[in-house]
Design a protein around this motif. Sequence first.
Motif, PDB file in Angstrom:
ATOM      1  N   MET A  52      75.417  15.189  -3.981  1.00 23.13           N
ATOM      2  CA  MET A  52      75.611  15.781  -2.451  1.00 23.13           C
ATOM      3  C   MET A  52      76.679  16.704  -2.297  1.00 23.13           C
ATOM      4  N   ARG A  53      77.418  17.012  -3.263  1.00 25.34           N
ATOM      5  CA  ARG A  53      78.270  18.082  -3.070  1.00 25.34           C
ATOM      6  C   ARG A  53      77.491  19.285  -3.636  1.00 25.34           C
ATOM      7  N   THR A  54      76.598  19.222  -4.649  1.00 25.66           N
ATOM      8  CA  THR A  54      75.808  20.205  -4.909  1.00 25.66           C
ATOM      9  C   THR A  54      74.861  20.793  -3.736  1.00 25.66           C
ATOM     10  N   LEU A  55      74.239  19.943  -3.087  1.00 25.71           N
ATOM     11  CA  LEU A  55      73.402  20.171  -1.772  1.00 25.71           C
ATOM     12  C   LEU A  55      74.113  20.786  -1.018  1.00 25.71           C
ATOM     13  N   TYR A  56      75.311  20.358  -0.549  1.00 26.70           N
ATOM     14  CA  TYR A  56      76.006  20.627   0.917  1.00 26.70           C
ATOM     15  C   TYR A  56      76.975  22.102   0.286  1.00 26.70           C
ATOM     16  N   GLY A  57      77.332  22.170  -0.799  1.00 29.25           N
ATOM     17  CA  GLY A  57      78.346  23.246  -1.244  1.00 29.25           C
ATOM     18  C   GLY A  57      77.276  24.479  -1.327  1.00 29.25           C
ATOM     19  N   ILE A  58      76.020  24.353  -1.722  1.00 38.09           N
ATOM     20  CA  ILE A  58      75.065  25.424  -1.780  1.00 38.09           C
ATOM     21  C   ILE A  58      74.946  25.973  -0.217  1.00 38.09           C
ATOM     22  N   LYS A  59      74.617  24.917   0.542  1.00 34.23           N
ATOM     23  CA  LYS A  59      74.251  25.233   1.945  1.00 34.23           C
ATOM     24  C   LYS A  59      75.508  26.074   2.367  1.00 34.23           C
ATOM     25  N   GLU A  60      76.742  25.486   2.557  1.00 30.66           N
ATOM     26  CA  GLU A  60      77.840  26.230   2.929  1.00 30.66           C
ATOM     27  C   GLU A  60      77.959  27.545   2.295  1.00 30.66           C
ATOM     28  N   ALA A  61      77.810  27.624   1.050  1.00 31.68           N
ATOM     29  CA  ALA A  61      78.075  28.928   0.134  1.00 31.68           C
ATOM     30  C   ALA A  61      76.911  30.045   0.730  1.00 31.68           C
ATOM     31  N   LEU A  62      75.959  29.614   1.223  1.00 27.97           N
ATOM     32  CA  LEU A  62      74.851  30.536   1.619  1.00 27.97           C
ATOM     33  C   LEU A  62      75.491  30.909   3.016  1.00 27.97           C
ATOM     34  N   ARG A  63      75.742  29.941   3.929  1.00 27.47           N
ATOM     35  CA  ARG A  63      76.311  30.341   5.216  1.00 27.47           C
ATOM     36  C   ARG A  63      77.506  31.162   5.338  1.00 27.47           C
ATOM     37  N   ILE A  64      78.416  31.042   4.385  1.00 30.09           N
ATOM     38  CA  ILE A  64      79.443  31.898   4.128  1.00 30.09           C
ATOM     39  C   ILE A  64      79.432  33.149   3.228  1.00 30.09           C
ATOM     40  N   LYS A  65      78.153  33.062   2.774  1.00 31.65           N
ATOM     41  CA  LYS A  65      77.812  34.219   1.781  1.00 31.65           C
ATOM     42  C   LYS A  65      78.802  34.167   0.481  1.00 31.65           C
ATOM     43  N   GLU A  66      79.000  33.101   0.027  1.00 35.85           N
ATOM     44  CA  GLU A  66      79.664  33.030  -1.373  1.00 35.85           C
ATOM     45  C   GLU A  66      78.829  32.899  -2.424  1.00 35.85           C
ATOM     46  N   ASP A  67      79.173  33.277  -3.496  1.00 36.60           N
ATOM     47  CA  ASP A  67      78.013  32.983  -4.778  1.00 36.60           C
ATOM     48  C   ASP A  67      78.576  32.215  -5.687  1.00 36.60           C
ATOM     49  N   TYR A  68      79.390  31.289  -5.490  1.00 32.51           N
ATOM     50  CA  TYR A  68      79.957  30.063  -6.444  1.00 32.51           C
ATOM     51  C   TYR A  68      80.406  29.110  -5.624  1.00 32.51           C
ATOM     52  N   ILE A  69      80.089  27.782  -6.357  1.00 29.88           N
ATOM     53  CA  ILE A  69      80.464  26.788  -5.676  1.00 29.88           C
ATOM     54  C   ILE A  69      81.092  25.623  -6.602  1.00 29.88           C
ATOM     55  N   VAL A  70      82.350  25.107  -6.039  1.00 27.26           N
ATOM     56  CA  VAL A  70      82.764  23.938  -6.771  1.00 27.26           C
ATOM     57  C   VAL A  70      82.367  22.621  -6.504  1.00 27.26           C
ATOM     58  N   ILE A  71      81.770  21.838  -7.648  1.00 29.03           N
ATOM     59  CA  ILE A  71      81.048  20.489  -7.481  1.00 29.03           C
ATOM     60  C   ILE A  71      82.222  19.494  -7.567  1.00 29.03           C
ATOM     61  N   ALA A  72      83.003  19.594  -8.375  1.00 29.41           N
ATOM     62  CA  ALA A  72      83.942  18.520  -8.740  1.00 29.41           C
ATOM     63  C   ALA A  72      85.223  19.115  -9.386  1.00 29.41           C
ATOM     64  N   TYR A  73      86.215  18.182  -9.383  1.00 31.64           N
ATOM     65  CA  TYR A  73      87.250  18.527 -10.468  1.00 31.64           C
ATOM     66  C   TYR A  73      87.277  17.626 -11.760  1.00 31.64           C
ATOM     67  N   LEU A  74      87.375  18.436 -12.706  1.00 29.69           N
ATOM     68  CA  LEU A  74      87.367  17.201 -13.903  1.00 29.69           C
ATOM     69  C   LEU A  74      88.804  17.100 -14.469  1.00 29.69           C
ATOM     70  N   GLU A  75      89.375  15.868 -14.505  1.00 25.58           N
ATOM     71  CA  GLU A  75      90.716  15.688 -14.955  1.00 25.58           C
ATOM     72  C   GLU A  75      90.858  14.783 -15.907  1.00 25.58           C
ATOM     73  N   THR A  76      91.671  15.278 -17.094  1.00 27.74           N
ATOM     74  CA  THR A  76      92.283  14.469 -17.962  1.00 27.74           C
ATOM     75  C   THR A  76      93.749  14.067 -18.090  1.00 27.74           C
ATOM     76  N   GLU A  77      94.285  13.320 -18.779  1.00 27.11           N
ATOM     77  CA  GLU A  77      95.713  13.256 -18.427  1.00 27.11           C
ATOM     78  C   GLU A  77      96.568  14.582 -18.612  1.00 27.11           C
ATOM     79  N   ASP A  78      95.966  15.652 -19.153  1.00 27.01           N
ATOM     80  CA  ASP A  78      96.869  16.879 -19.298  1.00 27.01           C
ATOM     81  C   ASP A  78      96.237  18.166 -19.040  1.00 27.01           C
ATOM     82  N   HIS A  79      95.190  17.918 -18.119  1.00 34.53           N
ATOM     83  CA  HIS A  79      94.173  19.009 -17.902  1.00 34.53           C
ATOM     84  C   HIS A  79      93.235  18.925 -16.695  1.00 34.53           C
ATOM     85  N   VAL A  80      93.118  19.878 -15.931  1.00 37.62           N
ATOM     86  CA  VAL A  80      92.218  19.792 -14.564  1.00 37.62           C
ATOM     87  C   VAL A  80      91.302  21.232 -14.610  1.00 37.62           C
TER      88      VAL A  80
END
Length: 104
Positions: free
Chosen positions: A27-55
């Motif tokens: 869902m984030r992929t779908l709506y992220g791309i739609k929004e990026a096209l609307r605001i003319k961005e060329d990169y989307i963030v789909i999710a944040y990946l988090e471990t104990e010591d890194h994001v």
Amino acid sequence: MYIPTIKYESESQFTTAMDRHAYEIHMRTLYGIKEALRIKEDYIVIAYLETEDHVAELGAPNDIWIDNLGKSLDYFEEIEDYKRCQEVVDLIKKLNTDIDICED
């Protein structure tokens, strides 16, 4: 749209977490791309990946959006969410049209 945070500590936990969050990711992929096209961005963030010591970010530059949408289409077909399938197909057509215009 909400950007999910996927927490894990090992490779097997990562796979399980990705499976558990599959709907949110697609869902984030779908709506992220739609929004990026609307605001003319060329990169989307789909999710944040988090471990104990890194994001980190799970993202996608525009040159792989059609491939990512193809995977999302497969996922939505598998869960029989045909409304989302149509949204993905329409967005892929729009991206292909935009590419054709840029190449002319």
